[in-house]
Every structure is written in C-alpha cells, then in structure tokens.
Scaffold this active site. Structure first.
Site, mmCIF file in Angstrom:
data_model
loop_
_atom_site.group_PDB
_atom_site.id
_atom_site.type_symbol
_atom_site.label_atom_id
_atom_site.label_comp_id
_atom_site.label_asym_id
_atom_site.label_seq_id
_atom_site.Cartn_x
_atom_site.Cartn_y
_atom_site.Cartn_z
ATOM 1 N N HIS A 25 -31.996 27.049 -1.648
ATOM 2 C CA HIS A 25 -32.938 26.158 -0.970
ATOM 3 C C HIS A 25 -32.237 24.857 -0.598
ATOM 4 O O HIS A 25 -31.250 24.464 -1.210
ATOM 5 C CB HIS A 25 -34.187 25.887 -1.808
ATOM 6 C CG HIS A 25 -33.930 25.259 -3.152
ATOM 7 N ND1 HIS A 25 -33.404 25.966 -4.223
ATOM 8 C CD2 HIS A 25 -34.142 24.008 -3.590
ATOM 9 C CE1 HIS A 25 -33.312 25.157 -5.269
ATOM 10 N NE2 HIS A 25 -33.746 23.955 -4.909
ATOM 11 N N HIS A 72 -33.100 20.818 0.237
ATOM 12 C CA HIS A 72 -34.063 19.714 0.222
ATOM 13 C C HIS A 72 -33.871 18.909 1.504
ATOM 14 O O HIS A 72 -32.742 18.507 1.824
ATOM 15 C CB HIS A 72 -33.813 18.796 -0.975
ATOM 16 C CG HIS A 72 -34.082 19.430 -2.294
ATOM 17 N ND1 HIS A 72 -35.284 19.314 -2.941
ATOM 18 C CD2 HIS A 72 -33.297 20.199 -3.090
ATOM 19 C CE1 HIS A 72 -35.237 19.974 -4.082
ATOM 20 N NE2 HIS A 72 -34.031 20.525 -4.194
#
Length: 131
Positions: free
Chosen positions: A97, A99
């Site tokens: 992932h 941010h």
C-alpha cells in the site's frame, strides 16, 4: 487473513476515495493529515519488493492521480507518497500500500526529516550495490 483484503472485499466498511478493477483507495482511519489516503492493489501481495512490475505501476500510477486530486480538492500545498516496506521501515500491514498524505505546512502531524548521518564512502557504497 489480511485486513486490507477484507476491506477490498467490502467485509470491513471503509471510506472509499477511488476504486477500479485493480486498486482500492480509502481514507486512512488515522488521518495523519486531512485527506490521508491509502492506495492498495486488489491482488494480495505483501510489499513492493514482492509485487510484479505491473502491480507496482498500477498502484503508483493510481497514487499519483489521487495525490493530484487530493491536492486540488483539499487545498494542500504539497503531498507525500509514502511506502513502508518491511517491519523495520514501519510496515504494519503485510499488503502492499501507498500512503498519499496531503501536506498543509510545517505544523502537520507528520514530520519527515533527513537527518545528517556519518559520512559515507560513495564509491564503496556504489561497489556494494553494483557488485
């Protein structure tokens, strides 16, 4: 089971910023700054080092588009794209992932600093990397 996979499968509610067949982007529940978003591939892969090239391109391309959207819509003056890879780098969920963190000024709740370290022999470092 992976919490991000459960979010992707809509088993856990989330605030969806963007979704297509390959990625999901949601507001981070911690909101280190207003609009802090997490972009993840829908295919489970532990981190950027274990992801195939197409997944990496897809996730970072989506993250760049979302960064531009957040900057425009929130009035942020800048944006950080941050990927933590491995526990020592701060990765707490073993699902790739990125941010996307809108920045509003020096008093944001997140502080990223490049502090001076011991001088490095760049030739030696380069030799280590290149072999």
């Amino acid at each position: 089971m992976c919490i991000f996979c459960d979010i992707i499968d809509h088993k856990i509610p989330s605030s969806v910023v963007y979704e297509d067949d390959e990625v999901l982007a949601i507001l981070d529940i911690s909101q280190v700054t207003r609009g802090h978003t997490i972009v993840m591939p829908k295919v489970h892969t532990p981190n950027v080092l274990e992801a195939d090239d197409e997944t990496v391109r897809t996730v970072f391309s989506a993250a760049a588009r979302i960064a531009a959207l957040l900057k425009e819509k929130t009035g942020a003056s800048g944006v950080n794209l941050l990927n933590n890879c491995g526990e020592s780098a701060g990765q707490t969920v073993d699902h790739l992932h990125v941010h996307v963190i809108p920045r509003y000024g020096e008093n944001d709740a997140i502080q990223i600093a490049f502090n001076p370290s011991e001088p490095q022999d760049l030739a030696e470092v380069l030799q280590t990397i290149k072999g």
